[in-house]
Scaffold this active site. Structure first.
Site, PDB file in Angstrom:
ATOM      1  N   GLU A 124       0.859  -1.203   0.000  1.00 52.72           N
ATOM      2  CA  GLU A 124       0.000   0.000   0.000  1.00 52.72           C
ATOM      3  C   GLU A 124       0.886   1.241   0.000  1.00 52.72           C
ATOM      4  O   GLU A 124       1.676   1.444   0.924  1.00 52.72           O
ATOM      5  CB  GLU A 124      -0.894  -0.012   1.249  1.00 52.72           C
TER       6      GLU A 124
ATOM      7  N   ARG B  59       0.378  10.606   0.831  1.00 51.17           N
ATOM      8  CA  ARG B  59       0.516  11.672   1.831  1.00 51.17           C
ATOM      9  C   ARG B  59       1.615  12.656   1.490  1.00 51.17           C
ATOM     10  O   ARG B  59       1.954  13.505   2.300  1.00 51.17           O
ATOM     11  CB  ARG B  59       0.824  11.057   3.200  1.00 51.17           C
TER      12      ARG B  59
ATOM     13  N   THR C  24      -4.607   6.159   2.026  1.00 47.48           N
ATOM     14  CA  THR C  24      -4.896   7.539   2.403  1.00 47.48           C
ATOM     15  C   THR C  24      -5.572   8.284   1.246  1.00 47.48           C
ATOM     16  O   THR C  24      -5.278   9.451   0.973  1.00 47.48           O
ATOM     17  CB  THR C  24      -3.628   8.284   2.903  1.00 47.48           C
TER      18      THR C  24
ATOM     19  N   LYS D 240     -11.145  -1.683   6.386  1.00 44.12           N
ATOM     20  CA  LYS D 240     -10.010  -1.434   7.277  1.00 44.12           C
ATOM     21  C   LYS D 240     -10.584  -1.188   8.675  1.00 44.12           C
ATOM     22  O   LYS D 240     -11.707  -0.664   8.810  1.00 44.12           O
ATOM     23  CB  LYS D 240      -9.286  -0.198   6.747  1.00 44.12           C
TER      24      LYS D 240
HETATM   25  C1  3PG Z   1      -2.559   4.128   8.303  1.00 46.25           C
HETATM   26  O1  3PG Z   1      -2.432   4.892   7.372  1.00 46.25           O
HETATM   27  O2  3PG Z   1      -3.294   3.127   8.225  1.00 46.25           O
HETATM   28  C2  3PG Z   1      -1.839   4.378   9.568  1.00 46.25           C
HETATM   29  O3  3PG Z   1      -1.298   5.635   9.615  1.00 46.25           O
HETATM   30  C3  3PG Z   1      -0.799   3.365   9.806  1.00 46.25           C
HETATM   31  O4  3PG Z   1      -0.546   3.340  11.152  1.00 46.25           O
HETATM   32  P1  3PG Z   1       0.847   2.838  11.711  1.00 46.25           P
HETATM   33  O5  3PG Z   1       1.839   3.863  11.292  1.00 46.25           O
HETATM   34  O6  3PG Z   1       0.638   2.764  13.204  1.00 46.25           O
HETATM   35  O7  3PG Z   1       1.165   1.483  11.109  1.00 46.25           O
END
Ligand code: 3PG
Length: 213
Positions: A42, A46, A70, A130
């Protein structure tokens, strides 16, 4: 019948997040993850270079399933799909993105953290979501509570998942995979230490094998 993404996740139920702005580093990070046995990636949208990074990964690697994370708006969803994204992940549930993905046959994992959100996703026709932010939204006990009422739903916990709690999350049968950035530490990538990324991926694959038998 399982689709291609479900088959990959059944084999290695871990989705690493790539948060690179630099496409060349995104490709190297992906190769390091693939060397460690992870083939569903993924790329989170960002930073300004993220989408170009996803395109470079799709262009320069083979045999992987690469999605965009995102994704916040319908326009962005359309744009990443035009760039080749094979699945879409969002932090929350936006109905018009869900409808677009269903129409286009693109797997979509919207973030959910309440029964109402899971139910809305279900009513829209989604069967995979998710669970975000997993550790703050109630972790394993919350997933078990959701699973008892949403029997058809599969969950991808993300947010606070690490090698330490991965076995617990994967012990929940409704978990299709866990996502997270712990596999792509910025300090290792900044140092060019891609071997560390491969080692973290291997560790996650081993943990998943033990947890899932
Ligand atoms: C996401 O985008 O799903 C989270 O920011 C990921 O979270 P993590 O950095 O705790 O793995």
């Amino acid at each position: 019948m399982m689709d291609a993404l479900e088959q990959r996740l059944a084999a290695a139920p871990v989705v690493p997040l790539i948060g690179e702005n630099d496409p060349a580093r995104a490709v190297k990070t992906t190769q390091a993850l693939a060397d460690g046995g992870l083939s569903v990636i993924e790329v989170v949208m960002r930073s300004p270079g993220a989408q170009a990074g996803m395109e470079a990964i799709l262009d320069q690697t083979e045999g992987l399933i690469v999605g965009a994370g995102t994704v916040l708006t319908l326009d962005q969803a359309k744009s990443v799909v035009a760039s080749g994204a094979q699945f879409i992940v969002s932090p929350g549930l936006v109905d018009e993105i869900a409808r677009y993905c269903i129409d286009e046959g693109i797997p979509f994992f919207p973030g959910t953290m309440t029964a109402g959100e899971v139910q809305r996703a279900y009513a829209l026709g989604l069967r995979k979501v998710k669970f975000f932010p997993a550790s703050l939204a109630g972790g394993v006990p919350m997933l078990k509570a959701f699973s008892s009422v949403f029997g058809e739903m599969r969950f991808m916990p993300t947010g606070g998942v690490s090698a330490a709690n991965l076995p617990d999350f994967l012990s929940v049968p409704s978990v299709i995979a866990c996502g997270g950035s712990w596999l792509t530490p910025a300090n290792a990538i900044d140092a060019g230490d891609y071997a560390q990324v491969t080692a973290l991926a291997r560790e996650a694959v081993d943990i998943a094998r033990k947890a899932r038998g």
